[in-house]
Design a protein around this motif. Structure first.
Motif, PDB file in Angstrom:
ATOM      1  N   ALA A 174      65.748 -13.633 -58.004  1.00  0.00           N
ATOM      2  CA  ALA A 174      65.207 -14.930 -57.569  1.00  0.00           C
ATOM      3  C   ALA A 174      66.113 -15.581 -56.523  1.00  0.00           C
ATOM      4  O   ALA A 174      66.365 -16.791 -56.563  1.00  0.00           O
ATOM      5  N   GLY A 175      66.620 -14.790 -55.602  1.00  0.00           N
ATOM      6  CA  GLY A 175      67.461 -15.301 -54.527  1.00  0.00           C
ATOM      7  C   GLY A 175      68.898 -15.555 -54.898  1.00  0.00           C
ATOM      8  O   GLY A 175      69.695 -15.983 -54.059  1.00  0.00           O
ATOM      9  N   GLN A 176      69.282 -15.286 -56.148  1.00  0.00           N
ATOM     10  CA  GLN A 176      70.649 -15.522 -56.618  1.00  0.00           C
ATOM     11  C   GLN A 176      71.409 -14.201 -56.667  1.00  0.00           C
ATOM     12  O   GLN A 176      71.030 -13.285 -57.396  1.00  0.00           O
ATOM     13  N   ALA A 177      72.466 -14.105 -55.854  1.00  0.00           N
ATOM     14  CA  ALA A 177      73.261 -12.882 -55.801  1.00  0.00           C
ATOM     15  C   ALA A 177      74.210 -12.819 -56.997  1.00  0.00           C
ATOM     16  O   ALA A 177      74.872 -13.801 -57.335  1.00  0.00           O
ATOM     17  N   VAL A 178      74.265 -11.662 -57.661  1.00  0.00           N
ATOM     18  CA  VAL A 178      75.132 -11.468 -58.819  1.00  0.00           C
ATOM     19  C   VAL A 178      75.759 -10.081 -58.738  1.00  0.00           C
ATOM     20  O   VAL A 178      75.326  -9.224 -57.970  1.00  0.00           O
ATOM     21  N   THR A 179      76.783  -9.874 -59.558  1.00  0.00           N
ATOM     22  CA  THR A 179      77.429  -8.567 -59.637  1.00  0.00           C
ATOM     23  C   THR A 179      77.552  -8.147 -61.097  1.00  0.00           C
ATOM     24  O   THR A 179      77.585  -8.988 -62.000  1.00  0.00           O
ATOM     25  N   LEU A 180      77.601  -6.855 -61.312  1.00  0.00           N
ATOM     26  CA  LEU A 180      77.915  -6.281 -62.615  1.00  0.00           C
ATOM     27  C   LEU A 180      79.057  -5.291 -62.429  1.00  0.00           C
ATOM     28  O   LEU A 180      79.027  -4.455 -61.518  1.00  0.00           O
ATOM     29  N   LEU A 181      80.056  -5.395 -63.291  1.00  0.00           N
ATOM     30  CA  LEU A 181      81.192  -4.482 -63.251  1.00  0.00           C
ATOM     31  C   LEU A 181      80.995  -3.392 -64.299  1.00  0.00           C
ATOM     32  O   LEU A 181      80.694  -3.695 -65.458  1.00  0.00           O
ATOM     33  N   PRO A 182      81.153  -2.134 -63.926  1.00  0.00           N
ATOM     34  CA  PRO A 182      81.001  -1.053 -64.905  1.00  0.00           C
ATOM     35  C   PRO A 182      82.213  -0.982 -65.827  1.00  0.00           C
ATOM     36  O   PRO A 182      83.339  -1.210 -65.406  1.00  0.00           O
ATOM     37  N   MET A 183      81.970  -0.641 -67.075  1.00  0.00           N
ATOM     38  CA  MET A 183      83.052  -0.431 -68.024  1.00  0.00           C
ATOM     39  C   MET A 183      83.517   1.018 -68.017  1.00  0.00           C
ATOM     40  O   MET A 183      84.634   1.319 -68.434  1.00  0.00           O
ATOM     41  N   ALA A 184      82.653   1.920 -67.533  1.00  0.00           N
ATOM     42  CA  ALA A 184      83.029   3.333 -67.422  1.00  0.00           C
ATOM     43  C   ALA A 184      82.137   3.980 -66.375  1.00  0.00           C
ATOM     44  O   ALA A 184      80.933   3.692 -66.304  1.00  0.00           O
ATOM     45  N   VAL A 185      82.725   4.835 -65.569  1.00  0.00           N
ATOM     46  CA  VAL A 185      81.983   5.585 -64.548  1.00  0.00           C
ATOM     47  C   VAL A 185      82.274   7.064 -64.773  1.00  0.00           C
ATOM     48  O   VAL A 185      83.412   7.507 -64.633  1.00  0.00           O
ATOM     49  N   GLY A 186      81.242   7.813 -65.152  1.00  0.00           N
ATOM     50  CA  GLY A 186      81.404   9.232 -65.416  1.00  0.00           C
ATOM     51  C   GLY A 186      80.605  10.079 -64.449  1.00  0.00           C
ATOM     52  O   GLY A 186      79.898   9.564 -63.573  1.00  0.00           O
ATOM     53  N   GLU A 187      80.693  11.364 -64.634  1.00  0.00           N
ATOM     54  CA  GLU A 187      79.989  12.300 -63.765  1.00  0.00           C
ATOM     55  C   GLU A 187      78.482  12.186 -63.926  1.00  0.00           C
ATOM     56  O   GLU A 187      77.724  12.393 -62.978  1.00  0.00           O
ATOM     57  N   HIS A 188      78.037  11.845 -65.138  1.00  0.00           N
ATOM     58  CA  HIS A 188      76.602  11.848 -65.424  1.00  0.00           C
ATOM     59  C   HIS A 188      75.995  10.469 -65.616  1.00  0.00           C
ATOM     60  O   HIS A 188      74.763  10.340 -65.611  1.00  0.00           O
ATOM     61  N   GLU A 189      76.817   9.434 -65.808  1.00  0.00           N
ATOM     62  CA  GLU A 189      76.259   8.106 -66.019  1.00  0.00           C
ATOM     63  C   GLU A 189      77.293   7.027 -65.748  1.00  0.00           C
ATOM     64  O   GLU A 189      78.504   7.289 -65.730  1.00  0.00           O
ATOM     65  N   VAL A 190      76.781   5.822 -65.540  1.00  0.00           N
ATOM     66  CA  VAL A 190      77.609   4.629 -65.362  1.00  0.00           C
ATOM     67  C   VAL A 190      77.233   3.673 -66.495  1.00  0.00           C
ATOM     68  O   VAL A 190      76.043   3.464 -66.777  1.00  0.00           O
ATOM     69  N   PHE A 191      78.249   3.094 -67.142  1.00  0.00           N
ATOM     70  CA  PHE A 191      78.042   2.294 -68.350  1.00  0.00           C
ATOM     71  C   PHE A 191      78.423   0.838 -68.089  1.00  0.00           C
ATOM     72  O   PHE A 191      79.513   0.547 -67.596  1.00  0.00           O
ATOM     73  N   PHE A 192      77.495  -0.080 -68.432  1.00  0.00           N
ATOM     74  CA  PHE A 192      77.712  -1.512 -68.267  1.00  0.00           C
ATOM     75  C   PHE A 192      77.569  -2.223 -69.615  1.00  0.00           C
ATOM     76  O   PHE A 192      76.812  -1.784 -70.490  1.00  0.00           O
TER      77      PHE A 192
END
Length: 265
Positions: A174-192
Protein backbone atom coordinates in the motif's frame (compact mmCIF):
# COMPACT_ATOMS: atom_id res chain seq x y z
CA UNK A 1 9.89 -20.44 -8.88
CA UNK A 2 7.78 -17.28 -8.97
CA UNK A 3 4.74 -16.43 -6.88
CA UNK A 4 2.24 -17.61 -9.47
CA UNK A 5 3.90 -21.02 -9.68
CA UNK A 6 4.15 -21.28 -5.89
CA UNK A 7 0.43 -20.72 -5.35
CA UNK A 8 -0.54 -23.77 -7.43
CA UNK A 9 0.42 -26.23 -4.68
CA UNK A 10 -0.72 -24.22 -1.66
CA UNK A 11 -3.36 -26.82 -0.73
CA UNK A 12 -0.69 -29.52 -0.84
CA UNK A 13 1.53 -27.44 1.45
CA UNK A 14 -1.37 -27.02 3.90
CA UNK A 15 -2.01 -30.78 3.82
CA UNK A 16 1.65 -31.45 4.59
CA UNK A 17 1.47 -29.07 7.55
CA UNK A 18 -1.58 -30.93 8.88
CA UNK A 19 0.14 -34.30 8.46
CA UNK A 20 3.25 -33.03 10.26
CA UNK A 21 1.31 -31.64 13.22
CA UNK A 22 -1.07 -34.59 13.58
CA UNK A 23 1.63 -37.29 13.42
CA UNK A 24 3.32 -39.15 16.30
CA UNK A 25 6.40 -36.89 16.11
CA UNK A 26 4.36 -33.67 16.26
CA UNK A 27 5.30 -30.70 18.42
CA UNK A 28 1.96 -31.32 20.17
CA UNK A 29 3.35 -34.58 21.54
CA UNK A 30 6.12 -32.95 23.60
CA UNK A 31 5.66 -33.47 27.34
CA UNK A 32 8.88 -32.03 28.78
CA UNK A 33 12.04 -29.98 28.30
CA UNK A 34 14.89 -30.46 30.78
CA UNK A 35 18.19 -28.58 30.75
CA UNK A 36 21.28 -30.65 31.45
CA UNK A 37 24.42 -29.97 33.46
CA UNK A 38 27.90 -31.22 32.58
CA UNK A 39 28.54 -34.62 34.12
CA UNK A 40 25.90 -37.22 34.97
CA UNK A 41 22.16 -36.49 34.63
CA UNK A 42 19.71 -39.07 36.01
CA UNK A 43 16.73 -40.03 33.78
CA UNK A 44 13.53 -41.71 34.91
CA UNK A 45 10.26 -41.37 36.81
CA UNK A 46 11.91 -40.90 40.19
CA UNK A 47 11.87 -37.68 42.17
CA UNK A 48 15.66 -37.43 42.06
CA UNK A 49 15.83 -37.39 38.25
CA UNK A 50 17.08 -34.41 36.24
CA UNK A 51 15.07 -35.65 33.24
CA UNK A 52 11.67 -36.46 34.76
CA UNK A 53 9.68 -38.91 32.63
CA UNK A 54 5.89 -39.02 33.17
CA UNK A 55 5.96 -42.84 33.25
CA UNK A 56 8.33 -45.78 33.27
CA UNK A 57 10.97 -46.99 35.76
CA UNK A 58 12.20 -44.78 38.59
CA UNK A 59 15.69 -44.93 37.09
CA UNK A 60 15.83 -45.54 33.34
CA UNK A 61 19.47 -44.55 32.99
CA UNK A 62 21.89 -41.61 32.92
CA UNK A 63 22.93 -38.99 30.39
CA UNK A 64 26.64 -38.18 30.72
CA UNK A 65 27.74 -34.87 29.24
CA UNK A 66 31.51 -34.78 28.75
CA UNK A 67 32.97 -31.82 26.85
CA UNK A 68 31.30 -31.68 23.43
CA UNK A 69 30.00 -35.26 23.64
CA UNK A 70 27.02 -36.80 25.37
CA UNK A 71 26.45 -40.47 26.16
CA UNK A 72 23.37 -42.48 27.14
CA UNK A 73 23.97 -45.14 29.78
CA UNK A 74 20.81 -47.21 30.32
CA UNK A 75 20.35 -48.78 33.74
CA UNK A 76 20.52 -52.16 31.98
CA UNK A 77 22.59 -52.19 28.82
CA UNK A 78 25.61 -50.72 27.07
CA UNK A 79 26.38 -47.02 26.79
CA UNK A 80 26.17 -45.25 23.43
CA UNK A 81 27.00 -41.78 22.21
CA UNK A 82 24.08 -39.57 21.18
CA UNK A 83 24.02 -36.92 18.48
CA UNK A 84 22.30 -33.62 19.25
CA UNK A 85 20.21 -31.66 16.76
CA UNK A 86 23.07 -29.23 16.09
CA UNK A 87 23.96 -30.79 12.73
CA UNK A 88 20.63 -32.36 11.81
CA UNK A 89 18.35 -35.06 13.19
CA UNK A 90 19.28 -36.05 16.75
CA UNK A 91 19.60 -39.56 18.12
CA UNK A 92 16.37 -40.81 19.74
CA UNK A 93 16.08 -42.98 22.85
CA UNK A 94 12.80 -44.93 23.13
CA UNK A 95 11.02 -46.08 26.29
CA UNK A 96 7.62 -47.56 25.48
CA UNK A 97 5.44 -44.83 24.01
CA UNK A 98 7.90 -42.20 25.27
CA UNK A 99 11.04 -41.05 23.52
CA UNK A 100 13.62 -38.36 24.16
CA UNK A 101 16.41 -36.61 22.29
CA UNK A 102 19.03 -33.90 22.87
CA UNK A 103 18.83 -30.33 21.58
CA UNK A 104 21.80 -27.96 21.47
CA UNK A 105 21.07 -24.27 21.99
CA UNK A 106 24.25 -22.25 21.64
CA UNK A 107 26.21 -24.82 23.65
CA UNK A 108 23.46 -25.45 26.23
CA UNK A 109 22.03 -28.95 26.07
CA UNK A 110 18.47 -29.95 26.90
CA UNK A 111 16.35 -33.09 26.65
CA UNK A 112 13.00 -33.01 24.90
CA UNK A 113 10.58 -35.77 25.90
CA UNK A 114 7.83 -36.85 23.53
CA UNK A 115 4.71 -39.00 23.98
CA UNK A 116 4.17 -40.70 20.61
CA UNK A 117 0.62 -41.67 21.62
CA UNK A 118 -0.42 -38.09 22.35
CA UNK A 119 -3.17 -37.99 19.70
CA UNK A 120 -5.14 -40.84 21.31
CA UNK A 121 -6.21 -38.48 24.08
CA UNK A 122 -6.79 -35.33 22.07
CA UNK A 123 -6.44 -35.57 18.28
CA UNK A 124 -5.16 -32.53 16.40
CA UNK A 125 -8.11 -30.31 15.46
CA UNK A 126 -6.39 -28.75 12.45
CA UNK A 127 -5.39 -25.23 11.50
CA UNK A 128 -7.29 -22.19 10.31
CA UNK A 129 -6.09 -20.19 7.31
CA UNK A 130 -6.87 -16.84 5.81
CA UNK A 131 -8.29 -17.04 2.31
CA UNK A 132 -5.63 -17.50 -0.34
CA UNK A 133 -4.78 -14.01 -1.60
CA UNK A 134 -2.42 -13.53 -4.58
CA UNK A 135 -1.77 -9.97 -3.38
CA UNK A 136 0.24 -11.41 -0.47
CA UNK A 137 2.58 -13.28 -2.80
CA UNK A 138 5.17 -10.52 -3.15
CA UNK A 139 8.30 -10.32 -5.26
CA UNK A 140 10.81 -8.32 -3.19
CA UNK A 141 14.21 -6.85 -4.00
CA UNK A 142 17.07 -8.83 -2.47
CA UNK A 143 19.53 -6.15 -1.40
CA UNK A 144 23.03 -6.62 -0.02
CA UNK A 145 23.85 -5.12 3.38
CA UNK A 146 27.45 -3.93 3.54
CA UNK A 147 28.97 -4.37 5.98
CA UNK A 148 26.72 -7.20 7.25
CA UNK A 149 24.68 -6.64 10.42
CA UNK A 150 25.50 -8.59 13.56
CA UNK A 151 22.30 -9.21 15.51
CA UNK A 152 21.59 -10.91 18.83
CA UNK A 153 18.29 -12.71 18.21
CA UNK A 154 16.38 -13.86 21.33
CA UNK A 155 14.41 -17.08 21.55
CA UNK A 156 11.40 -18.14 23.60
CA UNK A 157 13.70 -19.40 26.39
CA UNK A 158 15.41 -16.03 26.78
CA UNK A 159 18.68 -17.09 25.15
CA UNK A 160 20.44 -15.00 22.50
CA UNK A 161 21.82 -16.28 19.21
CA UNK A 162 24.28 -14.23 17.17
CA UNK A 163 23.15 -13.93 13.55
CA UNK A 164 25.02 -12.29 10.68
CA UNK A 165 22.68 -10.66 8.18
CA UNK A 166 24.17 -9.83 4.79
CA UNK A 167 20.96 -9.24 2.78
CA UNK A 168 17.47 -7.87 3.21
CA UNK A 169 14.19 -8.27 1.36
CA UNK A 170 12.73 -4.87 0.41
CA UNK A 171 9.14 -4.44 -0.80
CA UNK A 172 6.12 -2.13 -0.58
CA UNK A 173 2.60 -2.67 0.75
CA UNK A 174 0.00 0.00 0.00
CA UNK A 175 2.81 2.41 -0.89
CA UNK A 176 4.71 1.78 2.36
CA UNK A 177 8.27 0.52 1.89
CA UNK A 178 9.39 -2.13 4.40
CA UNK A 179 12.22 -4.61 4.84
CA UNK A 180 12.54 -8.12 6.21
CA UNK A 181 15.82 -9.48 7.53
CA UNK A 182 16.48 -13.21 7.07
CA UNK A 183 17.40 -15.27 10.10
CA UNK A 184 19.10 -17.90 7.93
CA UNK A 185 20.11 -18.12 4.28
CA UNK A 186 20.79 -21.61 2.94
CA UNK A 187 21.39 -23.26 -0.38
CA UNK A 188 17.76 -24.35 -0.70
CA UNK A 189 15.76 -21.78 1.27
CA UNK A 190 15.73 -18.45 3.07
CA UNK A 191 14.13 -18.31 6.53
CA UNK A 192 12.35 -15.29 8.04
CA UNK A 193 10.69 -14.62 11.41
CA UNK A 194 8.22 -11.70 11.51
CA UNK A 195 5.43 -10.03 13.44
CA UNK A 196 2.64 -7.86 12.06
CA UNK A 197 -0.43 -6.01 13.25
CA UNK A 198 -2.45 -9.25 13.25
CA UNK A 199 -0.09 -10.82 15.82
CA UNK A 200 -1.92 -11.57 19.07
CA UNK A 201 -5.26 -11.08 17.38
CA UNK A 202 -5.93 -13.28 14.36
CA UNK A 203 -2.41 -14.76 14.38
CA UNK A 204 0.01 -16.07 17.00
CA UNK A 205 1.24 -13.35 19.34
CA UNK A 206 4.97 -14.10 19.12
CA UNK A 207 4.97 -13.90 15.33
CA UNK A 208 5.17 -16.36 12.45
CA UNK A 209 7.75 -18.09 10.29
CA UNK A 210 8.16 -17.81 6.53
CA UNK A 211 10.38 -19.77 4.17
CA UNK A 212 11.24 -18.63 0.65
CA UNK A 213 13.11 -20.09 -2.27
CA UNK A 214 16.61 -18.67 -2.83
CA UNK A 215 16.72 -15.32 -4.63
CA UNK A 216 17.14 -15.17 -8.39
CA UNK A 217 18.57 -12.17 -10.24
CA UNK A 218 18.25 -9.93 -7.21
CA UNK A 219 14.60 -10.85 -6.50
CA UNK A 220 13.02 -13.09 -3.85
CA UNK A 221 9.39 -14.31 -3.77
CA UNK A 222 7.69 -13.98 -0.38
CA UNK A 223 4.44 -15.93 -0.28
CA UNK A 224 2.79 -14.84 2.96
CA UNK A 225 -0.02 -17.31 2.22
CA UNK A 226 2.56 -19.83 3.51
CA UNK A 227 3.34 -17.93 6.71
CA UNK A 228 3.09 -20.49 9.49
CA UNK A 229 2.98 -20.76 13.25
CA UNK A 230 6.24 -21.47 15.09
CA UNK A 231 6.49 -24.58 17.29
CA UNK A 232 6.03 -22.46 20.42
CA UNK A 233 2.44 -21.82 19.29
CA UNK A 234 1.76 -25.49 20.01
CA UNK A 235 3.97 -26.37 22.98
CA UNK A 236 5.75 -24.66 25.89
CA UNK A 237 8.71 -27.00 25.29
CA UNK A 238 10.01 -25.29 22.14
CA UNK A 239 12.82 -22.73 21.91
CA UNK A 240 11.64 -20.67 18.92
CA UNK A 241 13.55 -17.62 17.67
CA UNK A 242 11.59 -14.40 18.14
CA UNK A 243 11.31 -11.74 15.44
CA UNK A 244 13.83 -8.91 15.77
CA UNK A 245 12.34 -5.39 15.97
CA UNK A 246 13.41 -4.83 12.35
CA UNK A 247 10.90 -7.52 11.31
CA UNK A 248 7.88 -6.04 13.09
CA UNK A 249 5.74 -5.04 10.12
CA UNK A 250 3.62 -1.90 10.65
CA UNK A 251 0.49 -3.40 9.06
CA UNK A 252 -1.59 -6.57 9.32
CA UNK A 253 -0.78 -9.53 7.09
CA UNK A 254 -4.11 -11.38 6.71
CA UNK A 255 -2.53 -14.37 4.97
CA UNK A 256 -1.26 -17.79 5.96
CA UNK A 257 -1.92 -19.64 9.19
CA UNK A 258 -4.17 -18.16 11.83
CA UNK A 259 -3.72 -18.49 15.59
CA UNK A 260 -4.29 -22.09 16.74
CA UNK A 261 -7.50 -22.64 18.68
CA UNK A 262 -5.49 -23.93 21.64
CA UNK A 263 -2.77 -21.30 21.37
CA UNK A 264 -0.54 -20.68 24.36
CA UNK A 265 -0.34 -16.89 23.89
Amino acid sequence: MNCKEMQGDLKQWQAQRHAELSGPDSWLGLVGLFWLEPGSNRVGNGGDCVVCLPAGPLHLGDLRWAGERIFWQPAAGEARELQTDRLGRPSVVDCGNLSFFIVDREGRLAVRVRDRDWATGKPFAGLGYFDDDPAWCIVADWQEISPPLQMEVPNASGDLKSVEVAHQAVFSVAGQAVTLLPMAVGEHEVFFVFRDRSSGRETYGAGRFLKANPPVDGKISLDFNRAYNPPCAFTPFATCPLPPPENWLPFAVPAGEMKPASTLA
